[in-house]
Design an enzyme around this catalytic site. Structure first.
Site, mmCIF file in Angstrom:
data_model
loop_
_atom_site.group_PDB
_atom_site.id
_atom_site.type_symbol
_atom_site.label_atom_id
_atom_site.label_comp_id
_atom_site.label_asym_id
_atom_site.label_seq_id
_atom_site.Cartn_x
_atom_site.Cartn_y
_atom_site.Cartn_z
ATOM 1 N N TYR A 173 0.842 -1.198 0.000
ATOM 2 C CA TYR A 173 0.000 0.000 0.000
ATOM 3 C C TYR A 173 0.887 1.261 0.000
ATOM 4 O O TYR A 173 2.116 1.160 0.063
ATOM 5 C CB TYR A 173 -0.947 -0.022 1.212
ATOM 6 C CG TYR A 173 -1.970 -1.141 1.143
ATOM 7 C CD1 TYR A 173 -2.914 -1.178 0.113
ATOM 8 C CD2 TYR A 173 -1.997 -2.166 2.093
ATOM 9 C CE1 TYR A 173 -3.858 -2.197 0.045
ATOM 10 C CE2 TYR A 173 -2.944 -3.187 2.027
ATOM 11 C CZ TYR A 173 -3.873 -3.195 1.006
ATOM 12 O OH TYR A 173 -4.798 -4.202 0.932
ATOM 13 N N ALA A 261 2.730 -9.979 -5.003
ATOM 14 C CA ALA A 261 3.826 -10.954 -4.917
ATOM 15 C C ALA A 261 3.362 -12.293 -5.495
ATOM 16 O O ALA A 261 2.197 -12.649 -5.401
ATOM 17 C CB ALA A 261 4.261 -11.129 -3.468
ATOM 18 N N ARG A 262 4.293 -13.028 -6.078
ATOM 19 C CA ARG A 262 3.937 -14.328 -6.663
ATOM 20 C C ARG A 262 4.312 -15.471 -5.728
ATOM 21 O O ARG A 262 4.387 -16.618 -6.132
ATOM 22 C CB ARG A 262 4.609 -14.464 -8.028
ATOM 23 C CG ARG A 262 4.031 -13.460 -9.042
ATOM 24 C CD ARG A 262 4.915 -13.307 -10.234
ATOM 25 N NE ARG A 262 6.258 -12.895 -9.836
ATOM 26 C CZ ARG A 262 7.320 -12.958 -10.612
ATOM 27 N NH1 ARG A 262 7.211 -13.410 -11.828
ATOM 28 N NH2 ARG A 262 8.503 -12.568 -10.183
ATOM 29 N N GLN A 346 -11.450 -19.512 1.963
ATOM 30 C CA GLN A 346 -12.672 -19.645 1.169
ATOM 31 C C GLN A 346 -13.825 -18.734 1.581
ATOM 32 O O GLN A 346 -14.573 -18.275 0.742
ATOM 33 C CB GLN A 346 -13.145 -21.101 1.192
ATOM 34 C CG GLN A 346 -12.455 -21.945 0.144
ATOM 35 C CD GLN A 346 -12.904 -23.385 0.177
ATOM 36 O OE1 GLN A 346 -12.174 -24.253 0.630
ATOM 37 N NE2 GLN A 346 -14.094 -23.658 -0.282
ATOM 38 N N ARG A 568 -13.282 -30.970 -20.580
ATOM 39 C CA ARG A 568 -14.007 -30.843 -21.846
ATOM 40 C C ARG A 568 -14.290 -29.377 -22.175
ATOM 41 O O ARG A 568 -14.291 -28.995 -23.329
ATOM 42 C CB ARG A 568 -15.317 -31.635 -21.765
ATOM 43 C CG ARG A 568 -15.070 -33.140 -21.527
ATOM 44 C CD ARG A 568 -16.350 -33.875 -21.249
ATOM 45 N NE ARG A 568 -17.055 -33.298 -20.109
ATOM 46 C CZ ARG A 568 -18.234 -33.708 -19.664
ATOM 47 N NH1 ARG A 568 -18.852 -34.710 -20.257
ATOM 48 N NH2 ARG A 568 -18.803 -33.130 -18.625
ATOM 49 N N ASP A 662 -18.700 -28.445 -1.177
ATOM 50 C CA ASP A 662 -17.399 -28.355 -0.524
ATOM 51 C C ASP A 662 -17.642 -28.208 0.972
ATOM 52 O O ASP A 662 -18.796 -28.129 1.423
ATOM 53 C CB ASP A 662 -16.544 -27.211 -1.092
ATOM 54 C CG ASP A 662 -17.240 -25.863 -1.001
ATOM 55 O OD1 ASP A 662 -18.279 -25.773 -0.322
ATOM 56 O OD2 ASP A 662 -16.736 -24.901 -1.600
#
Ligand code: NAP
Ligand code: SF4
Length: 677
Positions: A173, A261-262, A346, A568, A662
């Protein structure tokens, strides 16, 4: 879990001085954006949310970020602290928290080039990869006005009753954008040398301290590892920490990794405590309390970091969604009753990113404290729950907690259902904590358990309610050769019943397809051992290097096993994964050499492998193992038999609807059903 167990939590529970205040223990609830402020009845919801966590005895609660001015908001609706009258509306939140014995600090966060608005600002006009808006370069006057805005916002918070503020200087930030060359290309007094790049942070802290006086707590959140190229090396971070201390901060909290960041920083593939060395580096530089944060989710890990001298305090954010009473349970010797955050993101971050108020997968009450009741029922019912997976356990535990008489039948000899499969995916053994928590709750509240017993019709008579939570079974697609010996279901692979060969085709690229692919190519050490994790993602485990990076986070790390994942649909494989974890999974699979292919038409399976059509052309993919991750079907045989007998049942979880089942939906449905009994 790579976790150090400690018997006592003495350090964590001991008081500590910070500025002119004495804190009741070493735990801070870290800042979280809740989005509750935009909800109907927002004040009541926020009061309930924060007061619940103060009752849980965190020493300080830090609020979600408030912008000090109009340019610094996350988005148009983002909360601000620049209007003294509006700030005063927050007073009841402060009073509710203080009445429970905790302190409350407002986080002041200027989003800089991460602000998703026209007219966002930054030290230099460089667009962030994660924002479509190009920032305007701040003038000298803008910078001085923004420092003043921070001071005014802090004064507004003080007038509203906050005990202090946390000045957000990490995560990429605005303040962090000034401190590093990655985003600061200025040639005036605010750029160039480290001294100049640090000036904005230091002047902001100084201005806030001067405006609010010595009794007001000032926390500064320093970026202890930027995890981006052009980030700060450890010696610059230490120098900044010393200047922030001298400018009047009482506490230095630490932040890890920019949003762009990765390197994963907080999700389940990150080992617990992975960032403790970064906080320890800051601690070595200053004498005010330093706070370790990120991926610390158990009292054992918190105590280990504190007792080893790596930090003076611990900040946990998501663990307080999972269990607001984290600290109280530790103090009362009930640490084993904590509902542990499993770092899935999640229902917290992924909800926030989709403009929904925060909640929690393992604790659906989080953020909805005003909707759930806590008082025991005055008309206890006899309840049978069939199925001991996430939905069944959540129903049984909550119903019994509310005073119902509950019997649970589980066909297998252990609880957990699909959680026992999910836990095999790298890092998802955090689900063991969910199993521990819910089975502990059932035990504590007197649920009668019949494990290893497939409930028959006769077992289910005499109950007021029969809840069917029998879950799902893997879908077997109707293809010639699907019974070939090379074919296995995801359940057979994840349970260890079958072991995949060296070349594998994963059919289906949904959540389970990705989890199975990762299971096949990732070693356990990468998610449990900090050094192995750092090596995989190009992190310098000493954090001395610029940005804390030792290499390219996306550099290939091919697996011995060759895995191809198919679907598919023509859309990008993995497009439906969670926003805050999908990118990690996709990058991890790419790094490990997993090939993903969409637009496939499946043909037959035989000794040559899987026959497909791709772009209309036939192709055979040779494979030792073909894993079916092609969705699920509901397991409803018992429900249908009961209905045929005229017994009324309630179906929940996968038995009700297998699509998109889930643990989030399963637990939510279970708890809500029990609340409504
Ligand atoms: P899913 O995400 O719906 O994926 C099912 C896959 O099966 C799709 O790739 C689908 O793709 C394929 N499929 C469906 N019917 C098929 C058929 N008849 N023949 C061949 N392929 C077929 O479901 P899931 O992977 O089973 O996961 C279940 C739930 O758990 C989902 O809600 C998922 O989001 C969640 N989950 C999430 C994660 C995560 O986010 N990391 C991990 C695990 C589970 P095509 O139809 O295009 O082939
Ligand atoms: Fe933790 Fe998942 Fe709950 Fe978020 S949703 S607080 S990551 S358990």
């Amino acid at each position: 879990m790579g976790n150090t167990q400690r018997e006592s939590f003495e350090t964590m529970l001991s008081p500590i001085r910070a500025g002119r205040r004495t804190l009741r223990n070493r735990i801070i609830m870290g800042s979280m954006h809740t989005r509750l402020e935009n909800e109907p009845d927002s004040l009541a919801k926020q009061i309930a949310f924060y007061a619940e966590r103060a009752r849980g005895e965190a020493a300080i609660l830090v609020t979600g970020g408030f912008s000090p001015n109009a340019e610094g908001v996350f988005d148009q609706e983002g909360p601000r602290m620049d209007d003294p009258d509006k700030a005063l509306h927050l007073r009841p939140i402060c009073e509710a928290v203080q009445a429970e014995g905790s302190l409350i600090c407002a986080q002041l966060l200027h989003a800089g080039r991460y602000a998703k608005i026209e007219g966002c600002v930054a030290p230099s006009p460089i667009r962030a990869l994660i924002n479509r808006f190009i920032p305007r370069e701040m003038t000298d006057a803008d910078i001085r006005r923004t420092i003043e805005d921070f001071a005014k916002a802090a004064a507004n918070a003080q007038a509203a009753g906050f005990d202090g503020v946390e000045i957000m200087g990490s995560e990429g930030y605005l303040i962090n954008e000034f401190t590093v060359t990655h985003t600061n290309k200025r040639e005036d007094d605010w750029g160039g040398s480290a001294e100049n790049r640090h000036r904005f942070a230091v002047e902001t802290v100084r201005a806030v301290r001067e405006r609010c006086g010595p009794d007001f707590l000032v926390i500064y959140r320093i970026s202890a590892a930027d995890l981006v190229e052009g980030g700060a090396p450890a010696d610059e971070i230490a120098a900044l920490a010393r200047k922030i201390e001298a400018a009047g901060a009482d506490i230095l909290n630490t932040g890890i990794g920019w949003h762009e960041a990765r390197v994963p920083t907080i999700a389940y593939p990150v080992p617990r405590g992975a960032w403790r060395q970064a906080a320890a580096n800051v601690k070595a530089a200053v004498s005010i309390p330093v706070v370790a944060s990120n991926r610390i989710n158990t009292p054992a890990m918190a105590e280990d970091i504190l007792a080893s001298g790596g930090a003076d305090m611990i900040s946990m954010a998501r663990p307080f969604l999972a269990d607001p009473h984290f600290v109280k349970k530790v103090r009362e010797g009930r640490a084993d009753e904590i509902n542990t955050c499993i770092a899935c993101n999640q229902a917290c971050l992924d909800f926030i990113f989709s403009d929904r108020p925060v909640s929690c997968l393992v604790n659906p009450r989080a953020g909805r404290e005003t909707e759930f009741r806590d008082t025991p029922t005055d008309s206890p019912k006899k309840v049978a729950v069939v199925g001991g997976g996430a939905a069944g356990m959540a129903t049984a535990a909550e119903a019994a907690r509310l005073g119902h008489v509950v019997t649970l039948f589980e066909a297998h000899d252990r609880l957990g259902g699909q959680l026992n499969l999910a836990r095999a995916a790298p890092g998802k053994d955090e689900f063991d904590e969910t199993l521990r928590y819910y089975s502990g709750q059932m035990n504590r509240h007197g649920v009668t358990l019949h494990l290893g017993q497939r409930a028959g019709l006769d077992d289910l008579t005499g109950f007021d309610h029969v809840v069917i939570a029998t879950g799902v079974k893997p879908r077997i697609p109707d293809l010639p050769g699907v019974d070939h010996p090379s074919v296995a279901t995801y359940a057979e692979i994840l349970s260890g019943e079958r072991v995949a060969g060296d070349s594998v085709v994963v059919m289906g690229a949904g959540g389970i397809g990705h989890d199975v692919a990762e299971f096949l190519v990732t070693g356990s050490a990468e998610v449990h051992d900090t050094n192995a994790f750092c090596e995989t993602w190009g992190v310098d485990p000493t954090f001395a290097a610029p940005g804390g990076l030792a290499g390219d986070p996306l550099a290939p790390k091919p697996s011995r096993r060759k895995v191809i994942m198919l679907q598919r649909k023509t859309s990008k494989p993995g497009a439906g994964l969670g926003v805050s974890t999908g990118w990690i999974l996709r990058n991890a699979l790419r790094k490990h050499g997993v090939e993903a292919m969409g637009g496939v038409v499946y043909g037959r399976i035989d000794d040559a492998g899987l026959h497909i059509l791709i772009d209309g052309k036939p192709k055979v993919i040779a494979a030792d193992t073909i894993v079916l991750c092609t969705g699920q079907e509901p397991e409803r045989a018992l429900a249908e038999a009961l209905s045929a007998r005229g017994v009324t049942v309630t179906m929940i979880g996968g038995a009700k609807e297998a699509a998109e089942l889930d643990a989030l939906r399963a637990i939510d449905e279970g708890v809500r059903l029990a609340q409504g009994l």
